[in-house]
Design a protein around this motif. Structure first.
Motif, PDB file in Angstrom:
ATOM      1  N   ARG A 486      47.486  46.305  44.007  1.00 33.00           N
ATOM      2  CA  ARG A 486      47.120  45.216  44.351  1.00 33.00           C
ATOM      3  C   ARG A 486      47.092  44.288  43.618  1.00 33.00           C
ATOM      4  O   ARG A 486      46.578  43.238  43.726  1.00 33.00           O
ATOM      5  CB  ARG A 486      45.342  45.615  44.890  1.00 33.00           C
ATOM      6  CG  ARG A 486      44.846  46.654  45.602  1.00 33.00           C
ATOM      7  CD  ARG A 486      45.439  46.464  46.763  1.00 33.00           C
ATOM      8  NE  ARG A 486      45.292  46.523  47.871  1.00 33.00           N
ATOM      9  CZ  ARG A 486      44.185  47.098  48.168  1.00 33.00           C
ATOM     10  NH1 ARG A 486      42.949  45.856  48.296  1.00 33.00           N
ATOM     11  NH2 ARG A 486      43.516  47.285  49.109  1.00 33.00           N
ATOM     12  N   LYS A 487      47.919  44.080  42.269  1.00 21.50           N
ATOM     13  CA  LYS A 487      48.191  43.618  41.332  1.00 21.50           C
ATOM     14  C   LYS A 487      49.652  42.743  42.009  1.00 21.50           C
ATOM     15  O   LYS A 487      49.807  41.128  41.476  1.00 21.50           O
ATOM     16  CB  LYS A 487      47.878  44.132  39.964  1.00 21.50           C
ATOM     17  CG  LYS A 487      47.072  44.470  39.335  1.00 21.50           C
ATOM     18  CD  LYS A 487      45.767  43.732  39.550  1.00 21.50           C
ATOM     19  CE  LYS A 487      44.727  44.499  39.661  1.00 21.50           C
ATOM     20  NZ  LYS A 487      43.450  44.369  38.500  1.00 21.50           N
ATOM     21  N   VAL A 488      50.101  42.818  42.194  1.00 22.88           N
ATOM     22  CA  VAL A 488      51.837  42.588  43.132  1.00 22.88           C
ATOM     23  C   VAL A 488      51.562  42.317  45.023  1.00 22.88           C
ATOM     24  O   VAL A 488      51.458  41.416  45.175  1.00 22.88           O
ATOM     25  CB  VAL A 488      52.059  43.324  43.183  1.00 22.88           C
ATOM     26  CG1 VAL A 488      53.811  42.851  43.399  1.00 22.88           C
ATOM     27  CG2 VAL A 488      52.447  43.613  41.310  1.00 22.88           C
ATOM     28  N   ALA A 502      39.383  41.942  46.931  1.00 18.65           N
ATOM     29  CA  ALA A 502      40.762  42.303  47.362  1.00 18.65           C
ATOM     30  C   ALA A 502      40.440  40.277  47.561  1.00 18.65           C
ATOM     31  O   ALA A 502      40.968  39.999  48.146  1.00 18.65           O
ATOM     32  CB  ALA A 502      40.227  42.117  48.984  1.00 18.65           C
ATOM     33  N   LEU A 503      39.257  39.676  47.722  1.00 18.79           N
ATOM     34  CA  LEU A 503      39.603  38.141  48.162  1.00 18.79           C
ATOM     35  C   LEU A 503      40.293  37.538  46.758  1.00 18.79           C
ATOM     36  O   LEU A 503      40.804  36.435  46.438  1.00 18.79           O
ATOM     37  CB  LEU A 503      38.249  37.765  48.501  1.00 18.79           C
ATOM     38  CG  LEU A 503      38.765  36.411  48.574  1.00 18.79           C
ATOM     39  CD1 LEU A 503      38.874  35.516  50.044  1.00 18.79           C
ATOM     40  CD2 LEU A 503      36.452  35.734  48.839  1.00 18.79           C
ATOM     41  N   ILE A 504      38.988  37.865  45.849  1.00 18.76           N
ATOM     42  CA  ILE A 504      39.984  37.168  44.616  1.00 18.76           C
ATOM     43  C   ILE A 504      41.341  37.659  44.690  1.00 18.76           C
ATOM     44  O   ILE A 504      42.022  36.798  43.854  1.00 18.76           O
ATOM     45  CB  ILE A 504      38.951  37.816  43.152  1.00 18.76           C
ATOM     46  CG1 ILE A 504      37.952  37.373  43.291  1.00 18.76           C
ATOM     47  CG2 ILE A 504      40.183  37.948  41.977  1.00 18.76           C
ATOM     48  CD1 ILE A 504      36.793  37.883  41.980  1.00 18.76           C
ATOM     49  N   HIS A 505      41.727  38.430  44.306  1.00 20.67           N
ATOM     50  CA  HIS A 505      43.077  39.014  43.919  1.00 20.67           C
ATOM     51  C   HIS A 505      44.251  38.112  45.318  1.00 20.67           C
ATOM     52  O   HIS A 505      45.772  37.370  44.967  1.00 20.67           O
ATOM     53  CB  HIS A 505      43.958  40.368  44.400  1.00 20.67           C
ATOM     54  CG  HIS A 505      42.948  41.584  42.958  1.00 20.67           C
ATOM     55  ND1 HIS A 505      41.797  41.619  42.984  1.00 20.67           N
ATOM     56  CD2 HIS A 505      43.790  41.166  41.229  1.00 20.67           C
ATOM     57  CE1 HIS A 505      41.523  42.502  41.708  1.00 20.67           C
ATOM     58  NE2 HIS A 505      42.982  42.193  41.057  1.00 20.67           N
ATOM     59  N   PHE A 507      43.342  35.585  46.841  1.00 26.51           N
ATOM     60  CA  PHE A 507      43.295  34.100  45.773  1.00 26.51           C
ATOM     61  C   PHE A 507      44.490  34.219  44.787  1.00 26.51           C
ATOM     62  O   PHE A 507      45.668  33.089  44.706  1.00 26.51           O
ATOM     63  CB  PHE A 507      41.408  33.570  45.446  1.00 26.51           C
ATOM     64  CG  PHE A 507      42.013  32.639  45.163  1.00 26.51           C
ATOM     65  CD1 PHE A 507      42.378  31.641  43.882  1.00 26.51           C
ATOM     66  CD2 PHE A 507      41.096  31.593  46.158  1.00 26.51           C
ATOM     67  CE1 PHE A 507      41.822  30.353  44.097  1.00 26.51           C
ATOM     68  CE2 PHE A 507      40.896  29.712  45.732  1.00 26.51           C
ATOM     69  CZ  PHE A 507      41.250  29.057  44.723  1.00 26.51           C
ATOM     70  N   LEU A 508      44.097  34.994  44.411  1.00 24.17           N
ATOM     71  CA  LEU A 508      45.453  33.743  42.878  1.00 24.17           C
ATOM     72  C   LEU A 508      46.631  34.996  42.791  1.00 24.17           C
ATOM     73  O   LEU A 508      47.845  34.107  42.587  1.00 24.17           O
ATOM     74  CB  LEU A 508      44.740  35.489  41.196  1.00 24.17           C
ATOM     75  CG  LEU A 508      43.369  34.922  41.346  1.00 24.17           C
ATOM     76  CD1 LEU A 508      43.074  35.778  40.399  1.00 24.17           C
ATOM     77  CD2 LEU A 508      43.232  33.286  40.117  1.00 24.17           C
ATOM     78  N   ILE A 509      47.265  35.819  43.954  1.00 26.41           N
ATOM     79  CA  ILE A 509      48.472  36.361  44.118  1.00 26.41           C
ATOM     80  C   ILE A 509      49.205  34.920  45.122  1.00 26.41           C
ATOM     81  O   ILE A 509      49.904  34.493  44.828  1.00 26.41           O
ATOM     82  CB  ILE A 509      48.413  38.136  45.155  1.00 26.41           C
ATOM     83  CG1 ILE A 509      48.288  38.408  43.462  1.00 26.41           C
ATOM     84  CG2 ILE A 509      49.539  37.712  45.128  1.00 26.41           C
ATOM     85  CD1 ILE A 509      48.210  40.302  44.666  1.00 26.41           C
ATOM     86  N   SER A 511      48.207  31.716  45.105  1.00 28.82           N
ATOM     87  CA  SER A 511      47.622  30.815  45.037  1.00 28.82           C
ATOM     88  C   SER A 511      48.804  30.254  43.503  1.00 28.82           C
ATOM     89  O   SER A 511      49.814  29.962  42.897  1.00 28.82           O
ATOM     90  CB  SER A 511      46.607  30.384  44.251  1.00 28.82           C
ATOM     91  OG  SER A 511      46.473  30.647  42.912  1.00 28.82           O
ATOM     92  N   ARG A 512      48.406  31.820  42.453  1.00 31.63           N
ATOM     93  CA  ARG A 512      49.401  31.474  40.991  1.00 31.63           C
ATOM     94  C   ARG A 512      50.540  32.318  40.753  1.00 31.63           C
ATOM     95  O   ARG A 512      51.718  32.100  40.226  1.00 31.63           O
ATOM     96  CB  ARG A 512      48.304  31.902  39.953  1.00 31.63           C
ATOM     97  CG  ARG A 512      48.672  31.494  38.658  1.00 31.63           C
ATOM     98  CD  ARG A 512      47.784  32.027  37.445  1.00 31.63           C
ATOM     99  NE  ARG A 512      46.380  30.826  37.667  1.00 31.63           N
ATOM    100  CZ  ARG A 512      45.573  31.690  37.594  1.00 31.63           C
ATOM    101  NH1 ARG A 512      45.477  32.954  36.659  1.00 31.63           N
ATOM    102  NH2 ARG A 512      44.218  31.072  37.252  1.00 31.63           N
ATOM    103  N   GLY A 513      49.970  33.380  41.689  1.00 32.41           N
ATOM    104  CA  GLY A 513      51.109  33.900  41.807  1.00 32.41           C
ATOM    105  C   GLY A 513      50.870  35.705  40.759  1.00 32.41           C
ATOM    106  O   GLY A 513      50.017  35.787  40.139  1.00 32.41           O
ATOM    107  N   PHE A 514      51.969  36.162  40.871  1.00 34.40           N
ATOM    108  CA  PHE A 514      51.669  37.503  39.478  1.00 34.40           C
ATOM    109  C   PHE A 514      52.090  37.592  38.542  1.00 34.40           C
ATOM    110  O   PHE A 514      53.931  36.982  38.832  1.00 34.40           O
ATOM    111  CB  PHE A 514      51.771  38.829  40.326  1.00 34.40           C
ATOM    112  CG  PHE A 514      52.824  38.592  41.158  1.00 34.40           C
ATOM    113  CD1 PHE A 514      52.886  38.738  42.489  1.00 34.40           C
ATOM    114  CD2 PHE A 514      53.646  39.810  40.262  1.00 34.40           C
ATOM    115  CE1 PHE A 514      53.777  39.076  43.251  1.00 34.40           C
ATOM    116  CE2 PHE A 514      55.202  39.936  41.496  1.00 34.40           C
ATOM    117  CZ  PHE A 514      55.162  39.807  42.937  1.00 34.40           C
ATOM    118  N   PRO A 515      52.018  37.822  37.649  1.00 38.04           N
ATOM    119  CA  PRO A 515      52.760  38.442  36.287  1.00 38.04           C
ATOM    120  C   PRO A 515      54.055  38.820  36.270  1.00 38.04           C
ATOM    121  O   PRO A 515      54.333  40.255  36.737  1.00 38.04           O
ATOM    122  CB  PRO A 515      52.371  37.820  34.815  1.00 38.04           C
ATOM    123  CG  PRO A 515      51.045  39.101  35.332  1.00 38.04           C
ATOM    124  CD  PRO A 515      50.712  38.005  36.646  1.00 38.04           C
TER     125      PRO A 515
END
Lengths: 588, 663
Positions: A486-488, A502-505, A507-509, A511-515
Motif C-alpha cells: 500500500r505504500k507504493v 486508504a484515503l491518506i495513502h 492522497f500522498l502517493i 500528490s507527492r509520490g513514494f520514496p
C-alpha cells in the motif's frame, strides 16, 4: 550472471589498479573504473574469448553535483551470446571533464559520446565528430547538468514578450541560423560542411532531406552528398524532436514520470512502461503478481502487433504500395479500440504501472482479444500476398541497404535491424522478463541483412506475437493485478469511501509520490524496434535522480550511412522504412 | 551533561532534556502530536512511544527525561507496532476529509500514517460525528471531527498568549474544543493555533480552500505591521500572497506571529491599488509615464523654490518605508532640494522629535531577549499588547518566570493585570511611591525599584515627552554605573515596522545621532510644496489650501491622493528588496517576492529618477547599492551589509544575535 562476475575478476587481474569499486545489486553487476584505464578494460571485456562483451548497450552521463568527482559516465556492455550485462562506471571530475573515447572498440559510442558532451559537457578527445547532437549548434550550457534549470528559458508569450530580456535566456545561438548554412546578403552559403566530410567537390550535390519530410518517419534530417544519382555520403542529424524528457523525469514523482515514458518511443508505449516499471520495481524489490505479469506480456505483444502493422504499412506506402497502409491501419484500429476499451486511451495508456497494472481487465477484454486472434492470421497472410512475392517490392527491397553482422553489432543496432543481419539476439529469450520464459515462441532471424529480410522478420514477428497472446489467454491465472504494497500501489477505489488509511495513502502517493530506496537499475526489454532500456538512479527521494532512456532507434539510425552506401535516394526511403525508427526515443 | 545512546548513536545533552529533543539533535525523527517545545508537556497522544532498555513498557519520549547511559530504541519492532496501533486508533474516528481539508499535503497525520502507520483500515464501524465546520472566530475555522485532542491550541492560548479563550469540553470520545467565554475567541494570537494544529481541525478562514501547499512558493520576509519585525514566510502562488506563516527567529518573535501580521496581507493584491503614475487634469487624473510624472514634480518643486526659497519644500515619509527608501528620501531633500524640512511621521503626528534615548550609550544594548533574562521590567507609557504584540508575549512569559513588572501609564492596559504594583500615572516623579492599595506591599519608589534590581529592562512608549526621557536616562546611567553585577537595558517601543529606521536615516548631514533633535516645520506658512510618501495626512483638505504643489507616493487612493497634483504608485513590502530596523535596532531584510500590479516603483528608485531629472546623477541600481552608501555615511550602520544580515538580521553593530536558549 556468472559471466559478469568473471569479468570483474579478470579486470582486477589484468588491471589491478583500475577497479575502484565493484558491487552487485539485484543481479546487476557494476564496476567503477579509473578513467585512464578505460580503453584497456573495454578492450579486455570485448576481446577476451570467455568474456566477449561485444555490444555496447548504452553510454550515458550522470551529474552528481555536490560530490567530487562530479560526473560519472556509465557504460552498459552486453554479451550477445547470453545477454549478460556489465555496468562500467567511470568517474570524471569537473576540473578535467574529459574521458577517452571508446569509439575504436564500439563504433556506436559515436553518438552516445556526443550526447554526453551535449548534455553534460564532458569531451572525448579522439572522438571523430565531437559536436552537439540534440541541442542546436551554438547552444550554451549543458542541459542535463543539475545546475541547469528546468524550464530556464522563458517562453515568449504576447503578455510577457516585452519584459523578457534577451540576456536572461541562457542561450544565444551564435549568430548562425544553423551549423551549416549561413544567411549572407547574397543568399545561403555553406560552412562547416568540410568538417562533416561533405566535400562540395565538382559534380557533387549536397541534398537536404528533412527534417520535414513525409518519409523520414519523423523529424529526421539527412544531409546527403550525391555523386550524380548515387549517394556518396549521408549524415543523419537529429535533435528536432528533443523535448527534454530525461530532464523532466528528474522533476516528477515516479508515478508521474511513468506518463513521460509512453511518449518516448510513442509507438511502443507499453514497452516503455514495462521497462521503466521493471527498473523501479527492481529498486523497490517489489514482487509483481503472476496475473499482472501475464497481462503485461499480453499487452506488450498487442502493442508489438500494432507497431509492426504501422511499420509495415508505412514502409509499403512509402515505396508506393498505399493499399497495404490502409489495410494495416484497419487492423491496427482494432488494437487501438482494445486499448481504448481497456484504459480510455488509444495509445498513451500508461497501463503498466509500478506495482502491476493500472486496473483489472474489463470483462469483455479477453473476448475482444480472441477476436484479434481469429482475424489477424489471415490478414497477415493477405499483406504477404500483396508484397512478399511482388516483383516491384522485391526490386525495391532485395539486396538494398545491406548491413553486415559485424557492422550491425558494432553500430549498436538491435531488434529486426540486428536480427536481419543474422544475429540471433532477442531480449525476451536472452534475458527473459515478466514471465516471457513461460511461453513458446520463435524469433525470426534473417540471412541477407537487407531491407527485405527486415520486412519479413516483422511479418513473422507479428505471427509469433499472436502465438504468444494465445498462450497467455489460455494460461491466464486468477489473482490480483497489483502488488500487495500500500505504500507504493494506489488502494482500490472502493476503499476510498470507507478507509481512512486508504484515503491518506492515495492522497500522498498521488500528490507527492513514494520514496524509492537508493540504488540504480538498468532494465531492457525487446521492443518492436529493439533494445529499449531504462537506467534509473534513485537517491532515496520521491523523484528519480537520473531518468535515462536507452532508445533503440537512437543506435539504429547510426547504421544509415553504412546501409546507404552507393544507393539511390529512393533506396534511402526503403532503408529508413526498414529501420522503422521512432524519433521519440531518438531525441527524447 | 548526560550521555546516552539513541538508536546506537551516542550523544551528550543537557540534563533535564526529554528524549524527543535529544533525538532531534541527532537528526532522528520521533513522530509526535501533542508535544511542542514551547508548550507544557502533555504526554497524551502516545505517538512518541520509544523503547528504553531495561523498562518493560514503552515510554513517551516527550515526558521521559534523559538519564546517564540510557539506551533508547526508536525503530524496534515493539515501537513500530505501537506506532502503527496509535495511528490506527487515531484514524478510526478521523473523517475522510483529505480531498477537502486544507491541511492535506502538509499534514503530520498524513505523513506519519504513510511512514509509520498501517496501509489498510481494519475499522468498519460508524465514526463519531460532530456538526462541522464551526467558526471559532472570524479568522479560525474548527472542524471537530478532525480534531485529535492534542490540546496544543488550548495550551498555547493558556500558557503563551495568556488568553484562555478556548477549552476542551465533555469527556472521552465526545470531547471537543469550544470557545470558553461569551466574548468569543478574540485573542490577537489566535492564528498561531492554526500552525500548531497537527491536523486540519483549526484552519485559517481567509486561506480556506485557496491553495494546496505544493502550489505555493515560500519566500522569507519581515512583517510590516509593527516595530517587532517578526520574521515571516510568504506563501506565494503566481505572484499572489496566499498566506503568511511564522518564520521562527526566536530572538525576535519567539516563533510566534500575531493576527495582524498573519492575516494582514490581503491589501497587497487588492484591486484598487494604484497602478500607474497619475497627473492632475482638472478635477481628476490621467495616467501618464514615470518620466512625465517626475518632470511634473520637479517642475512644481522648482517653481515653488524660485518664489519661496528652498525651505518651502517639504517631504513627509512614513515609517512603513524601508531604510533604503528613507535614506534616499532624505538625501534628495537635503542635498538636491536643499531643504531641512523633511522628516517622518509617527502615528500621524506631524511634529517629529528625534526620539532616541540619546543617553542609552553606556547602557546595555537593548534586545528583546533581555526581557527573557530580566528580573524586573519597567514599562513607561506604552502598550505592547496594542503596539508590539509579540513583545507582550515575551513580557508575560517573563512575569510567569518570576520577573516583576512595573507600569507607568495613565490607562489600564492588558499588562496591568500582570504588574507587581499599581501603575503610577505618567508625569509623576519617578521616585514617588505607588499606592499601597494596588498589588500591595510595595513601599518603595519606582526609581528605587530600578536601582535595586539586578537585571532591569526599561521599555518606553514612543509618545513619551523627550525631556522626561532626558532625566530618566541620566538617572539610569547613574544606576548602571553603580551596579556591581547585572545590567540596565533601555528600549523604545517603536510602533511601525521601520520607525527606528526612519529615525536613523533621517539625519541632517554631518549630524551625530546622539545630540540633535530634528524638527520639521510644517507650519502652513512656510511649507509651500510637499511630497508625501505612504502616509495619509489628517485634515489634508485644509492643508492643501496653503500648498502650491502636492505630490503623493502611495499604495491606495486616499483623501490625500485625491487632492494631489501628481500621484506615484507605491510598492508594498513584498515587492521590493530592502531592510527594516526593528525596535531593538536589528536590521532585517525584505525580499522581492511578488511583482507589483502595474508599474509601481520603490521609493529609492523614484528618488533616483527625480534626482536625475534635476541633473544630479546618482549611481543606485539596486537597494543593495543604497545600503552600501548607508553603511558608509551613517556611522551607526557602518557594519551593515546584505550578506551580513542574511536571513536572521543583524544588529547595527554588525553582530547577529542568535537565540540564547535552545527553546
Amino acid at each position: 550472471m556468472k559471466r559478469s562476475e568473471t569479468a570483474v575478476q579478470r579486470i582486477r587481474d589484468v588491471f589491478p589498479d583500475a577497479v575502484d569499486d565493484a558491487s552487485a545489486f539485484h543481479g546487476d553487476v557494476s564496476v567503477t573504473i579509473r578513467k585512464d584505464r578505460l580503453s584497456g578494460v573495454v578492450r579486455l571485456l570485448k576481446e577476451e574469448p570467455d568474456l566477449g562483451f561485444d555490444y555496447l548497450s548504452d553510454l550515458a552521463g550522470v551529474d552528481y553535483l555536490g560530490k567530487e568527482p562530479r560526473f560519472e559516465v556509465v557504460c552498459h556492455l552486453t554479451s550477445t551470446k547470453d545477454g549478460t550485462v556489465i555496468r562500467l562506471k567511470i568517474p570524471v571530475t569537473s576540473a578535467d571533464p574529459t574521458l577517452q573515447t571508446i569509439t575504436p572498440e564500439y563504433p556506436s559510442a559515436n553518438w552516445y559520446e556526443r550526447e554526453v558532451y551535449d548534455m553534460f559537457g564532458i569531451t572525448f578527445p579522439g572522438h571523430p565528430d565531437m559536436r552537439r547532437i540534440l541541442m542546436p549548434e551554438g547552444w550554451r550550457g549543458h542541459p542535463l547538468r543539475k545546475d541547469y534549470p528546468l524550464g530556464g528559458e522563458a517562453v515568449t508569450f504576447t503578455s510577457n514578450k516585452d519584459s523578457i530580456e534577451e540576456q536572461s535566456l541562457p542561450f544565444i545561438l551564435e549568430g548562425k541560423r544553423d551549423g551549416y548554412l549561413e544567411l549572407t546578403p547574397d543568399g545561403f552559403t555553406l560552412s562547416n560542411l568540410e568538417r562533416l566530410g561533405l566535400s562540395g567537390a565538382e559534380g557533387r550535390i549536397i541534398l537536404n532531406m528533412g527534417p520535414q519530410h513525409p518519409s523520414t518517419h519523423g523529424l529526421l534530417r539527412l544531409l546527403i552528398e550525391l555523386n550524380g544519382e548515387r549517394i556518396s555520403r549521408i549524415i543523419p542529424e537529429i535533435g528536432y524532436l528533443h523535448t527534454g524528457i530525461e530532464k523532466s523525469g528528474e522533476h516528477l514523482s515516479y508515478p508521474q514520470a511513468l506518463t513521460l515514458t509512453d511518449r518516448a518511443d510513442y509507438l511502443s508505449n507499453l514497452f516503455n512502461n514495462m521497462a521503466y516499471c521493471l527498473a523501479v520495481e527492481r529498486l523497490l524489490d517489489l514482487e509483481i503478481p503472476l496475473r499482472a505479469q501475464y497481462i503485461r506480456v499480453l499487452l506488450c505483444e498487442l502493442n508489438r502487433l500494432a507497431s509492426h502493422l504501422l511499420a509495415t504499412g508505412v514502409m509499403a506506402h512509402e515505396l508506393g504500395a498505399t493499399s497495404v497502409l490502409l489495410y494495416c491501419f484497419r487492423e491496427r484500429e482494432i488494437i487501438m479500440d482494445i486499448f481504448e476499451m481497456l484504459s480510455g486511451v488509444r495509445m498513451m495508456t500508461s497501463y503498466i504501472t509500478i506495482g502491476g497494472l493500472r486496473d483489472e481487465l474489463p470483462e469483455a477484454f479477453i473476448g475482444k482479444v480472441g477476436g484479434v486472434l481469429k482475424i489477424f492470421p489471415e490478414k497477415i497472410d493477405e499483406y504477404e500476398k500483396l508484397l512478399t512475392k511482388n516483383p516491384i517490392w522485391l526490386k525495391r527491397t532485395k539486396g538494398i541497404g545491406y548491413l553486415s553482422a559485424s557492422e550491425a553489432l558494432g553500430l549498436g543496432a538491435s531488434g529486426p535491424l540486428l536480427r536481419g543481419s543474422g544475429i540471433k539476439r532477442d531480449l525476451r529469450k536472452q534475458a527473459p522478463y515478466s514471465c516471457y520464459d513461460h511461453f513458446d515462441f520463435d524469433v525470426p532471424v534473417g540471412e541477407n541483412g537487407d531491407v527485405f529480410d527486415r520486412y519479413i522478420i516483422r511479418v513473422e514477428e507479428m505471427r509469433q506475437s499472436l502465438r504468444i497472446i494465445r498462450q497467455v489467454i489460455d494460461k491466464l491465472p486468477e489473482g490480483p493485478v497489483k502488488a500487495d504494497n500500500r505504500k507504493v500501489v494506489l488502494p482500490p477505489r472502493d476503499e476510498l469511501d470507507k478507509g481512512m488509511e486508504a484515503l491518506i495513502h492515495h492522497f500522498l502517493i498521488a500528490s507527492r509520490g513514494f520514496p524509492v530506496p537508493r540504488g540504480e537499475a538498468y532494465v531492457a526489454v525487446e521492443s518492436p524496434r529493439g533494445e529499449l532500456g531504462y537506467y534509473i538512479i534513485s537517491d532515496g527521494s520521491e523523484k528519480p535522480y537520473r531518468f535515462r532512456i536507452r532508445g533503440p532507434s537512437f543506435a539504429n539510425l547510426m547504421s544509415i550511412p553504412a546501409m546507404a552506401r552507393d544507393c539511390y535516394i529512393a533506396d534511402v526511403v526503403a532503408i529508413i522504412g526498414s529501420i522503422d525508427p521512432v524519433l521519440g526515443d531518438v531525441d527524447r | 551533561m548526560v550521555t546516552l545512546k539513541i538508536d546506537d548513536q551516542e550523544t551528550t545533552v543537557a540534563e533535564g532534556m526529554p528524549i524527543i529533543e535529544a533525538a532531534r539533535g541527532l537528526g532522528i525523527e520521533i513522530p509526535h502530536f501533542c508535544y511542542h517545545p514551547k508548550l507544557s508537556v502533555s504526554g497524551s497522544c502516545k505517538m512518541c512511544l520509544v523503547e528504553v532498555e531495561g523498562l518493560a513498557k514503552l515510554v513517551t519520549a516527550c515526558t521521559t527525561v534523559v538519564s546517564r547511559n540510557m539506551v533508547v530504541r526508536t525503530r524496534s519492532e515493539k515501537v513500530k507496532e505501537a506506532q502503527r496501533a496509535v495511528l490506527a486508533m487515531l484514524l478510526m474516528n478521523h473523517p475522510l476529509d483529505c480531498p477537502v481539508c486544507d491541511k492535506g499535503g502538509e499534514c503530520p497525520l498524513q505523513d506519519y500514517t504513510y511512514r509509520y502507520g498501517p496501509g489498510k483500515s481494519e475499522f468498519s464501524d460508524e465514526k463519531w460525528h460532530f456538526k462541522k465546520p464551526v467558526d471559532l472566530s472570524p479568522l479560525i475555522v474548527l472542524d471537530r471531527e478532525r480534531c485529535i485532542l492534542c490540546t496544543r491550541c488550548v495550551r498555547f492560548q493558556e500558557e503563551v498568549a495568556v488568553h484562555p479563550e478556548i477549552e476542551v469540553t465533555e469527556r472521552g470520545r465526545g470531547s471537543f474544543i469550544e470557545v470558553a467565554r461569551p466574548e468569543g475567541f478574540t485573542s490577537n494570537f489566535s492564528g498561531n493555533t492554526i500552525e500548531l494544529c497537527p491536523v486540519g481541525a483549526l484552519t485559517s478562514r481567509p486561506f480556506r480552500f485557496k491553495a494546496r501547499p505544493w502550489e505555493l512558493t515560500r519566500s522569507p520576509s519581515v512583517c510590516p505591521r509593527c516595530g517587532c519585525g517578526c520574521n515571516i514566510w510568504l506563501d506565494v502562488r503566481e505572484d499572489k500572497i496566499m498566506r503568511v506563516l511564522a518564520r521562527e527567529n526566536s530572538p525576535v518573535d519567539g516563533g510566534w506571529l500575531c493576527d495582524r501580521g498573519r492575516f494582514g496581507y490581503r491589501f497587497v493584491n487588492h484591486a484598487s491599488r494604484l497602478k500607474t503614475p497619475l497627473i492632475r487634469k482638472g478635477e481628476g487624473f490621467i495616467p501618464c509615464t514615470w518620466e512625465e510624472a517626475i518632470s511634473r514634480v520637479i517642475g512644481g518643486f522648482k517653481k515653488v523654490r524660485e518664489v519661496y526659497g528652498s525651505e518651502s519644500i517639504g517631504g513627509l515619509a512614513s515609517p512603513k518605508l524601508t531604510n533604503e527608501e528613507l535614506y534616499l528620501f532624505q538625501k534628495f531633500f537635503q542635498e538636491v532640494a536643499g531643504t531641512n524640512s523633511s522628516g517622518y511621521t509617527l502615528n500621524g503626528d506631524l511634529m517629529i522629535e528625534s526620539l532616541r534615548p540619546a543617553a542609552c550609550s553606556g547602557l546595555r544594548r537593548f534586545s528583546f531577549q533581555d526581557i527573557d533574562e530580566a528580573d524586573s521590567i519597567f514599562l513607561i507609557d506604552g502598550d505592547p499588547s496594542k503596539d508590539l504584540p509579540i513583545l507582550d508575549l515575551r513580557i508575560k512569559k517573563a512575569v510567569k518566570r518570576g520577573a516583576r513588572l512595573f507600569i507607568a501609564g495613565s490607562e489600564e492596559i492588558e499588562l496591568s493585570g500582570f504588574a507587581s504594583a499599581s501603575p503610577i500615572p505618567v508625569g509623576t516623579e519617578l521616585n514617588s511611591v505607588p499606592e499601597k492599595g494596588g498589588k500591595g506591599g510595595f513601599d518603595r519608589g519606582f526609581s528605587d525599584e530600578i536601582r535595586d534590581s539586578k537585571r532591569s529592562v526599561i521599555l518606553l512608549g514612543c509618545k513619551i515627552d523627550p525631556s522626561a526621557v532626558e532625566s530618566l536616562c541620566t538617572l539610569l546611567k547613574e544606576f548602571h554605573s553603580n551596579r556591581e553585577e547585572g545590567w540596565i537595558s533601555l528600549g523604545v517601543l517603536m510602533p511601525e515596522a521601520n520607525t527606528q529606521g526612519a529615525q536613523d536615516m533621517l539625519l541632517k548631514k554631518g549630524t551625530d545621532l546622539f545630540s540633535d533633535i530634528q524638527k520639521i516645520n510644517l507650519s502652513p506658512f512656510l511649507t509651500k510644496c510637499l511630497f508625501v510618501a505612504r502616509q495619509e495626512i489628517p485634515d489634508i483638505a485644509n492643508l492643501r489650501n496653503h500648498l502650491d504643489f502636492l505630490a503623493v507616493y502611495d499604495i491606495f487612493p486616499s483623501e490625500t491622493t485625491r487632492v494631489a497634483d501628481v500621484v506615484f504608485p507605491a510598492v508594498a513590502f513584498s515587492e521590493l528588496d530592502g531592510t527594516y530596523t526593528n525596535s531593538e535596532r536589528r536590521v532585517q531584510r525584505l525580499f522581492k517576492t511578488t511583482r507589483s500590479p502595474g508599474d509601481a516603483k520603490p521609493l529609492w528608485e523614484v528618488m533616483t529618477l527625480m534626482a536625475k531629472a534635476t541633473g544630479t546623477d546618482w549611481d543606485f541600481h539596486s537597494s543593495q547599492d543604497v545600503m552600501r552608501e548607508i553603511s558608509e555615511k551613517i556611522p551607526m550602520y557602518r557594519y551593515i551589509s546584505y550578506e551580513g544580515i542574511g536571513m536572521k538580521g543583524s544588529y547595527a553593530d554588525g553582530t547577529v544575535a542568535g537565540p540564547r536558549y535552545y527553546r
